[in-house]
Write a protein that holds these residues in place. Sequence first.
Motif, PDB file in Angstrom:
ATOM      1  N   ARG B  40       0.980  -1.341   0.128  1.00  0.00           N
ATOM      2  CA  ARG B  40      -0.249   0.027   0.129  1.00  0.00           C
ATOM      3  C   ARG B  40       0.874   1.240   0.001  1.00  0.00           C
ATOM      4  O   ARG B  40       0.729   1.996   0.945  1.00  0.00           O
ATOM      5  CB  ARG B  40      -0.866   0.046   1.239  1.00  0.00           C
ATOM      6  N   TYR B  42       0.638   3.539  -2.220  1.00  0.00           N
ATOM      7  CA  TYR B  42      -0.062   4.794  -2.775  1.00  0.00           C
ATOM      8  C   TYR B  42      -0.514   5.817  -1.475  1.00  0.00           C
ATOM      9  O   TYR B  42      -0.123   5.501  -0.385  1.00  0.00           O
ATOM     10  CB  TYR B  42      -1.398   4.190  -3.347  1.00  0.00           C
ATOM     11  N   ARG B  43      -0.826   6.746  -1.690  1.00  0.00           N
ATOM     12  CA  ARG B  43      -1.201   7.908  -0.850  1.00  0.00           C
ATOM     13  C   ARG B  43      -2.356   7.635   0.029  1.00  0.00           C
ATOM     14  O   ARG B  43      -3.433   7.553  -0.479  1.00  0.00           O
ATOM     15  CB  ARG B  43      -1.378   9.233  -1.365  1.00  0.00           C
ATOM     16  N   ARG B  48      -2.341  13.149   1.664  1.00  0.00           N
ATOM     17  CA  ARG B  48      -2.657  14.104   0.605  1.00  0.00           C
ATOM     18  C   ARG B  48      -3.298  15.304   1.307  1.00  0.00           C
ATOM     19  O   ARG B  48      -4.470  15.800   0.890  1.00  0.00           O
ATOM     20  CB  ARG B  48      -3.679  13.452  -0.452  1.00  0.00           C
ATOM     21  N   ILE B 135     -15.213  14.973   1.127  1.00  0.00           N
ATOM     22  CA  ILE B 135     -13.932  14.734   0.503  1.00  0.00           C
ATOM     23  C   ILE B 135     -13.496  15.952  -0.455  1.00  0.00           C
ATOM     24  O   ILE B 135     -14.205  16.076  -1.491  1.00  0.00           O
ATOM     25  CB  ILE B 135     -13.963  13.547  -0.146  1.00  0.00           C
ATOM     26  N   LEU B 137     -10.852  16.392  -2.593  1.00  0.00           N
ATOM     27  CA  LEU B 137     -10.304  16.136  -3.543  1.00  0.00           C
ATOM     28  C   LEU B 137     -11.350  15.601  -4.836  1.00  0.00           C
ATOM     29  O   LEU B 137     -10.903  15.642  -5.993  1.00  0.00           O
ATOM     30  CB  LEU B 137      -9.047  14.905  -3.720  1.00  0.00           C
ATOM     31  N   VAL B 174      -9.849  10.103  -0.580  1.00  0.00           N
ATOM     32  CA  VAL B 174     -10.699   8.958  -0.343  1.00  0.00           C
ATOM     33  C   VAL B 174     -10.354   8.304   0.895  1.00  0.00           C
ATOM     34  O   VAL B 174     -11.022   7.630   1.642  1.00  0.00           O
ATOM     35  CB  VAL B 174     -10.721   8.054  -1.603  1.00  0.00           C
ATOM     36  N   PRO B 175      -9.097   7.901   0.948  1.00  0.00           N
ATOM     37  CA  PRO B 175      -8.436   7.183   2.111  1.00  0.00           C
ATOM     38  C   PRO B 175      -8.789   7.590   3.364  1.00  0.00           C
ATOM     39  O   PRO B 175      -9.183   6.796   4.297  1.00  0.00           O
ATOM     40  CB  PRO B 175      -7.022   6.856   1.885  1.00  0.00           C
ATOM     41  N   ILE B 178     -12.487   6.721   4.092  1.00  0.00           N
ATOM     42  CA  ILE B 178     -12.778   5.452   4.365  1.00  0.00           C
ATOM     43  C   ILE B 178     -12.318   5.041   5.800  1.00  0.00           C
ATOM     44  O   ILE B 178     -12.939   4.374   6.461  1.00  0.00           O
ATOM     45  CB  ILE B 178     -12.082   4.521   3.586  1.00  0.00           C
ATOM     46  N   LEU B 181     -15.163   6.488   8.272  1.00  0.00           N
ATOM     47  CA  LEU B 181     -16.475   5.945   8.135  1.00  0.00           C
ATOM     48  C   LEU B 181     -16.636   4.664   8.731  1.00  0.00           C
ATOM     49  O   LEU B 181     -15.834   3.800   8.856  1.00  0.00           O
ATOM     50  CB  LEU B 181     -17.104   5.890   6.808  1.00  0.00           C
TER      51      LEU B 181
END
Lengths: 482, 222
Positions: B40, B42-43, B48, B135, B137, B174-175, B178, B181
């Motif tokens: 994982r 990714y950002r 971000r 969100i 972005l 988005v991360p 998530i 939530l």
Amino acid sequence: MTVFLGLPTASPGVGNLHAATPFPTAAAEALRDDQLRRNLSHATRTIRGRRLQTVAELDDWEQLRAAGAAIKDDVLDHLDRYLLQLEQAVTARGGTVHWARDAAEANAIVVDLVRQAGATEVVKVKSMVTAEIGLNEALARGGIGAVETDLAELIVQLGRDHPSHILVPAIHRNRREIRDIFRREMVGVDPALGDEPAELVEAARAHLRQRFLTARVAVSGANFAIAETGTLAVVESEGNGRMCLTLPRTLITVMGIEKVLPSWRDLEVFLQLLPRSSTAERMNPYTSMWTGAVEGQEFHLVLLDNGRTATLADPAGRAALRCIRCSACLNVCPVYERTGGHAYGSVYPGPIGAVLTPQLTGVADHPHLPFASTLCGACFDACPVAIDIPRMLVHLRAQAVAAGARQRRLPTSEAAAMSVLGWLMSSPGRWSAALRALWLGRVLGRRTGWIRRLPPPMSAWTRSRDAPRPPRRPFRARGRRR
Amino acid sequence: MSRDGSAGGTGRDADAARAEVLRRVRLAVGTQPPGVGVSRDYRGVGARPADDPVGLFVERLTDYRASAYRCGADEVGETIAGILGEHGRTRICVPHGLPARWTAPGWQVVGGDAPPDPVALDAFDGVVSGCALAIALTGTIVLDSGPGQGWRAVTLVPDYHLVVVRADQIVPAVPDAIARLDATRPMTWISGPSATSDIEFDRVEGVHGPRTLDVLVVAEGR
């Protein structure tokens, strides 16, 4: 008939996966349709450009893509465990889980559930899997009407037509055709309805509004199902999905077994990959998520095999099950752009269809599909879960040739052509001689510069393609003269 | 095109189907070692950050042709009334649990314990709700049926939706959403109003669901 399955463990899929006309014939017909080619060219070019822009906004796209592929591979490696976990989580939250070996069994389950709910009509969210199993036809045989509520699916349904694209199923229709279908088929529609998209959309809204508000049963597919929590997710744009998933008191979701994801956190990857790959948006307008039976609804989840375990059994082909149905590969494919989706003869068209369909049904049922490609690799570059479609096509070509040979005890034309070509190319002398002989080919196609028919065994090639007339002097001969 | 699809009918056995599918899966996957883990890199959460998350959120929202408004914490009620007046929306419903100071007399609270009747909801010409988070972005608003958000139907059937987003509810990407939530709540993620590109790939806003989405961002310091 010999069915090539890799391992004799699973049955092939049935339903709307089987072609009435083989790809070469269907493609040759589609190529004569100028309107279709114009529509497709406009749509695919528009979305290709937009997709590149939205993808470029994320500087970690390649990392997301790699994570997406790895998560899906983990799912496929431990599918039994994740399915049981999902079943347990959904059941614990008041949902009911059903298992279906094939299309017929899934259809029977849904028909029974709708009858139990006392309904004679269901509203449907656009879903590839219910198209795959031919659910609407099965419901109709059971005396139940199915109303497609996605605009494109509604156009296809009212036009008594088949979808031709995963994301925009009515892309082969233009606005005038759609207006004509609405005028002819929609009860109570304004006879003076125009062909502006906004007007057509308004007509569809009015047509479906009462149905949404009064429907008792809805049927959907699923984009994702989380094993850890039992959460189901449906991703859409129009709001028809929200309507179907929220308002009816009974919700039935049919899902291919490969759609499960291990953890809630995995959605952080797929909710970034899917919208940008699919509609070229940063996020699709609506995503609905629910876990078990929520807000007073009764919830049923149907888990479908239908050839997926046969696909899973082939280590060189199983990565096709990573597919999240974004349709990015269709929009970059030079073959799809010219032939359209109907030529593929399955609900799954384009590059992913060319690998998924023959695996779900057994290659013997679709020996031509793995050849419906230029192997240019654009589909692999575009795929958000990095499915190496070209490599898989080559693998399936070998299977198709082997299956054809076994079936007929004679080499297929492709196998014969390839072995002749191999023999020629293995010796420089033979190859030069062959190229010289090709000059003779110039007597063919003198008028147009294109050869429409070659003699056997190369006739298999020109049946669905035109070959360029050979050059006046082969390149190698030019080199020698200098 | 359909080769079969007729209902299996007699002799279908739910347990047999389950056992058979699982048997096929196990044969196909063989014995796999435990998962090697997914990289994982990714950002992820917190990776971000935005200089101006509210500004980015508003920019992305308007990109989707939603309208954005901003006000201070003590002006919410009057700002909402002003926006609704602008649109001529008078028959307003609100979900259970919306702060009373945001509402006006005559608005109806719907969807407490019992599911709201869709036909009755259709009689309203707008709904005002809060949200769980937003969100920046992607310009996305997430509703999770919490207080002030109500049953999913409440923010779905009326043709106009005004969402109030507090600045501190806006996360970068988005991360981050998530991670915050609760997966088990019924959720609706909204990014702009309803839209379709099904006719010749021309985008048209407003199919089903609220055809107009307005967003009021409430900044503490204003």
